[in-house]
Design a protein around this motif. Structure first.
Motif, PDB file in Angstrom:
ATOM      1  N   SER A 144       0.644  -1.194   0.025  1.00  0.00           N
ATOM      2  CA  SER A 144       0.091   0.068   0.092  1.00  0.00           C
ATOM      3  C   SER A 144       0.910   1.209  -0.233  1.00  0.00           C
ATOM      4  CB  SER A 144      -0.906   0.077   1.205  1.00  0.00           C
ATOM      5  OG  SER A 144      -1.837  -1.068   1.222  1.00  0.00           O
ATOM      6  N   PRO A 145       0.416   2.229  -0.698  1.00  0.00           N
ATOM      7  CA  PRO A 145      -0.804   2.468  -1.522  1.00  0.00           C
ATOM      8  C   PRO A 145      -0.621   1.600  -2.668  1.00  0.00           C
ATOM      9  CG  PRO A 145       0.520   4.360  -1.636  1.00  0.00           C
ATOM     10  CD  PRO A 145       1.247   3.351  -0.759  1.00  0.00           C
ATOM     11  N   ARG A 146      -1.675   1.057  -3.256  1.00  0.00           N
ATOM     12  CA  ARG A 146      -1.566   0.109  -4.453  1.00  0.00           C
ATOM     13  C   ARG A 146      -1.724   1.237  -5.747  1.00  0.00           C
ATOM     14  NH1 ARG A 146      -5.275  -5.248  -3.135  1.00  0.00           N
ATOM     15  NH2 ARG A 146      -4.255  -5.833  -1.310  1.00  0.00           N
ATOM     16  N   GLU A 147      -0.622   1.834  -6.151  1.00  0.00           N
ATOM     17  CA  GLU A 147      -0.660   2.571  -7.018  1.00  0.00           C
ATOM     18  C   GLU A 147       0.088   1.957  -8.080  1.00  0.00           C
ATOM     19  OE1 GLU A 147       0.468   7.470  -8.533  1.00  0.00           O
ATOM     20  OE2 GLU A 147       0.377   6.566  -6.140  1.00  0.00           O
ATOM     21  N   ILE A 148      -0.095   1.849  -9.378  1.00  0.00           N
ATOM     22  CA  ILE A 148       0.490   1.265 -10.392  1.00  0.00           C
ATOM     23  C   ILE A 148       1.391   2.286 -11.012  1.00  0.00           C
ATOM     24  CG2 ILE A 148       0.410  -0.173 -12.677  1.00  0.00           C
ATOM     25  CD1 ILE A 148      -2.212  -1.253 -11.514  1.00  0.00           C
ATOM     26  N   PRO A 149       2.436   2.044 -11.330  1.00  0.00           N
ATOM     27  CA  PRO A 149       3.221   3.138 -12.120  1.00  0.00           C
ATOM     28  C   PRO A 149       3.267   3.046 -13.597  1.00  0.00           C
ATOM     29  CG  PRO A 149       4.979   1.304 -11.093  1.00  0.00           C
ATOM     30  CD  PRO A 149       3.398   0.997 -10.907  1.00  0.00           C
ATOM     31  N   LEU A 150       2.080   2.854 -13.960  1.00  0.00           N
ATOM     32  CA  LEU A 150       1.867   2.861 -15.348  1.00  0.00           C
ATOM     33  C   LEU A 150       0.577   3.208 -15.691  1.00  0.00           C
ATOM     34  CD1 LEU A 150       3.647   2.050 -18.038  1.00  0.00           C
ATOM     35  CD2 LEU A 150       2.795  -0.123 -17.832  1.00  0.00           C
ATOM     36  N   PHE A 151       0.131   3.448 -17.021  1.00  0.00           N
ATOM     37  CA  PHE A 151      -1.239   3.858 -17.314  1.00  0.00           C
ATOM     38  C   PHE A 151      -2.049   2.757 -17.584  1.00  0.00           C
ATOM     39  CE2 PHE A 151       1.575   3.801 -21.337  1.00  0.00           C
ATOM     40  CZ  PHE A 151       0.693   2.862 -21.983  1.00  0.00           C
ATOM     41  N   PHE A 152      -1.562   1.281 -17.644  1.00  0.00           N
ATOM     42  CA  PHE A 152      -2.588   0.344 -17.534  1.00  0.00           C
ATOM     43  C   PHE A 152      -1.761  -0.862 -16.625  1.00  0.00           C
ATOM     44  CE2 PHE A 152       0.452  -0.671 -20.632  1.00  0.00           C
ATOM     45  CZ  PHE A 152       0.431  -2.167 -20.997  1.00  0.00           C
ATOM     46  N   CYS A 153      -2.763  -1.582 -16.499  1.00  0.00           N
ATOM     47  CA  CYS A 153      -2.310  -3.051 -15.694  1.00  0.00           C
ATOM     48  C   CYS A 153      -1.409  -3.803 -16.574  1.00  0.00           C
ATOM     49  CB  CYS A 153      -3.430  -3.638 -15.230  1.00  0.00           C
ATOM     50  SG  CYS A 153      -4.174  -2.807 -13.622  1.00  0.00           S
ATOM     51  N   GLU A 154      -0.123  -4.147 -16.092  1.00  0.00           N
ATOM     52  CA  GLU A 154       0.789  -4.876 -16.877  1.00  0.00           C
ATOM     53  C   GLU A 154       1.531  -5.487 -15.846  1.00  0.00           C
ATOM     54  OE1 GLU A 154       4.503  -5.995 -18.693  1.00  0.00           O
ATOM     55  OE2 GLU A 154       4.158  -4.273 -17.314  1.00  0.00           O
ATOM     56  N   VAL A 155       2.304  -6.826 -16.212  1.00  0.00           N
ATOM     57  CA  VAL A 155       3.138  -7.708 -15.504  1.00  0.00           C
ATOM     58  C   VAL A 155       4.354  -6.754 -14.846  1.00  0.00           C
ATOM     59  CG1 VAL A 155       4.801  -9.519 -15.303  1.00  0.00           C
ATOM     60  CG2 VAL A 155       2.653  -9.773 -16.757  1.00  0.00           C
ATOM     61  N   MET A 156       5.141  -6.087 -15.511  1.00  0.00           N
ATOM     62  CA  MET A 156       6.239  -5.322 -14.954  1.00  0.00           C
ATOM     63  C   MET A 156       5.575  -4.305 -14.070  1.00  0.00           C
ATOM     64  SD  MET A 156       8.254  -7.369 -16.382  1.00  0.00           S
ATOM     65  CE  MET A 156       9.928  -6.585 -15.739  1.00  0.00           C
ATOM     66  N   ALA A 157       4.636  -3.683 -14.589  1.00  0.00           N
ATOM     67  CA  ALA A 157       4.415  -2.689 -13.788  1.00  0.00           C
ATOM     68  C   ALA A 157       3.667  -3.212 -11.963  1.00  0.00           C
ATOM     69  CB  ALA A 157       3.027  -1.847 -14.157  1.00  0.00           C
ATOM     70  N   MET A 158       2.982  -4.223 -12.261  1.00  0.00           N
ATOM     71  CA  MET A 158       2.633  -4.971 -11.124  1.00  0.00           C
ATOM     72  C   MET A 158       3.815  -5.417 -10.151  1.00  0.00           C
ATOM     73  SD  MET A 158      -0.614  -4.837 -10.654  1.00  0.00           S
ATOM     74  CE  MET A 158      -1.114  -6.233  -9.631  1.00  0.00           C
ATOM     75  N   LEU A 159       4.712  -5.703 -10.741  1.00  0.00           N
ATOM     76  CA  LEU A 159       5.792  -6.159  -9.858  1.00  0.00           C
ATOM     77  C   LEU A 159       6.542  -5.023  -9.135  1.00  0.00           C
ATOM     78  CD1 LEU A 159       7.562  -8.836 -12.360  1.00  0.00           C
ATOM     79  CD2 LEU A 159       5.870  -9.419 -10.658  1.00  0.00           C
ATOM     80  N   ARG A 160       6.464  -3.982  -9.804  1.00  0.00           N
ATOM     81  CA  ARG A 160       6.988  -2.651  -9.179  1.00  0.00           C
ATOM     82  C   ARG A 160       6.239  -2.498  -7.659  1.00  0.00           C
ATOM     83  NH1 ARG A 160      11.081   0.720  -8.663  1.00  0.00           N
ATOM     84  NH2 ARG A 160      10.530   2.665  -8.524  1.00  0.00           N
ATOM     85  N   ILE A 161       5.081  -2.862  -7.306  1.00  0.00           N
ATOM     86  CA  ILE A 161       4.431  -2.426  -6.262  1.00  0.00           C
ATOM     87  C   ILE A 161       4.207  -3.997  -5.144  1.00  0.00           C
ATOM     88  CG2 ILE A 161       3.154  -0.613  -7.157  1.00  0.00           C
ATOM     89  CD1 ILE A 161       0.647  -2.325  -7.342  1.00  0.00           C
TER      90      ILE A 161
END
Length: 310
Positions: A144-161
């Motif tokens: 938390s906070p569950r903020e994805i560092p990209l403009f859509f949900c994607e594998v590498m972006a999810m791994l970031r959080i």
């Protein structure tokens, strides 16, 4: 920025839809190469339409949230289509190889049944690989906070959080990328070496130029699709560079769909002739619609009456 992306999306959607329409309408484009190309355009439309409209809606509405289920669905479909594109582009190279290096056996080797098998293989390979990565990515604990560092949900972006150690999984992603990206690219480049050697042995300048035109279009598409994917997924620790990934994803999901129909239309006389024919037919319909032909019939018992002939 979002308005520009939307304009590019509309242009890409129109271009790819028009390319599919041309291939469907005109019989001289009813060949395996164009059938596979229409499927590639369909994949492009699926990928960009699963990302850009939702991104624009979130921006203009101010609603930046997405449910866990919707996020997983977006990961699955975007990754499925991206992997399916890589497989299909590789199979399209095989189509060009047979057409140029073994033209007499081309109708036997690349028949309608084989084309359908190629398409099924592309979609199935993409879906199965994507299902494994989507399920494995979503099972991690998210910080938390569950903020994805990209403009859509994607594998590498999810791994970031993710709050866990993902070193082993990152290596697995790189290995998968080698299989999905590097191995097909190696096959493509090897095939084109044989193709260019065969082209150089051609006696007809016209045949040589036609073969080079179709091959150069396909090579442009290979660079557009494989380049960003290799930069994103084949770099260890690429989940830690969100800014670079965002630029690469913008290129892959927004600009590449726009350039795909241009690569095949501007360099291909058959597609251009079909486009000119369609524009001519549309112009004739518009002229006839605005200026209907009026004829007159006279007889002894009734005055002249005008009637429309459609």
């Amino acid at each position: 920025m979002v308005s520009i992306i939307l304009l590019i999306y509309v242009a890409a959607f129109t271009g790819n839809t028009l390319l599919i329409l041309l291939i469907w309408l005109y019989s001289h484009l009813h060949t395996p190469m164009y059938f596979l190309l229409s499927q590639l355009s369909l994949m492009v439309l699926t990928l960009t339409s699963s990302i850009v409209p939702m991104m624009a809606a979130n921006f203009f509405s101010g609603w930046r949230s997405i449910s866990f289920l919707a996020c997983g669905t977006q990961i699955f479909f975007s990754l499925t289509v991206a992997i399916a594109e890589c497989i299909l582009i590789t199979l399209m190279c095989f189509d060009r190889y047979v057409a140029i290096c073994d033209p007499l056996r081309y109708p036997v080797i690349i028949n309608p049944k084989v084309c359908l098998q190629m398409i099924a293989m592309s979609w199935a390979g993409g879906a199965l690989t994507s299902l494994g990565h989507t399920a494995f990515t979503l099972h991690f604990n998210i910080c938390s906070p569950r903020e994805i560092p990209l403009f859509f949900c994607e594998v590498m972006a999810m791994l970031r959080i993710v709050c866990e150690d993902i070193t082993a999984y990152e290596k697995a992603v790189v290995i998968t990328s080698i299989v999905v990206l590097l191995l097909p690219l190696s096959l493509i480049l090897s095939s084109y070496v044989l193709i260019f050697l065969a082209v150089l042995r051609m006696n007809s300048p016209e045949g040589r130029n036609k073969a080079l035109a179709t091959c150069s279009s396909h090579l442009c598409v290979v660079g557009l699709y494989f380049g960003p994917g290799m930069c994103i997924y084949m770099r260890p620790g690429s989940a830690k560079t969100p800014k670079l990934n965002e630029g690469l994803f913008l290129f892959g999901t927004v600009l590449t769909p726009l350039l795909n129909p241009l690569a095949y239309s501007l360099r291909n006389k058959e597609v251009l002739s079909a486009l000119k024919k369609l524009m001519g037919e549309v112009s004739v319909l518009q002229v006839n619609g605005r200026n209907p032909i009026i004829t007159h019939r006279q007889n002894k018992d009734a005055p002249a009456k005008g009637h429309f002939v459609s």
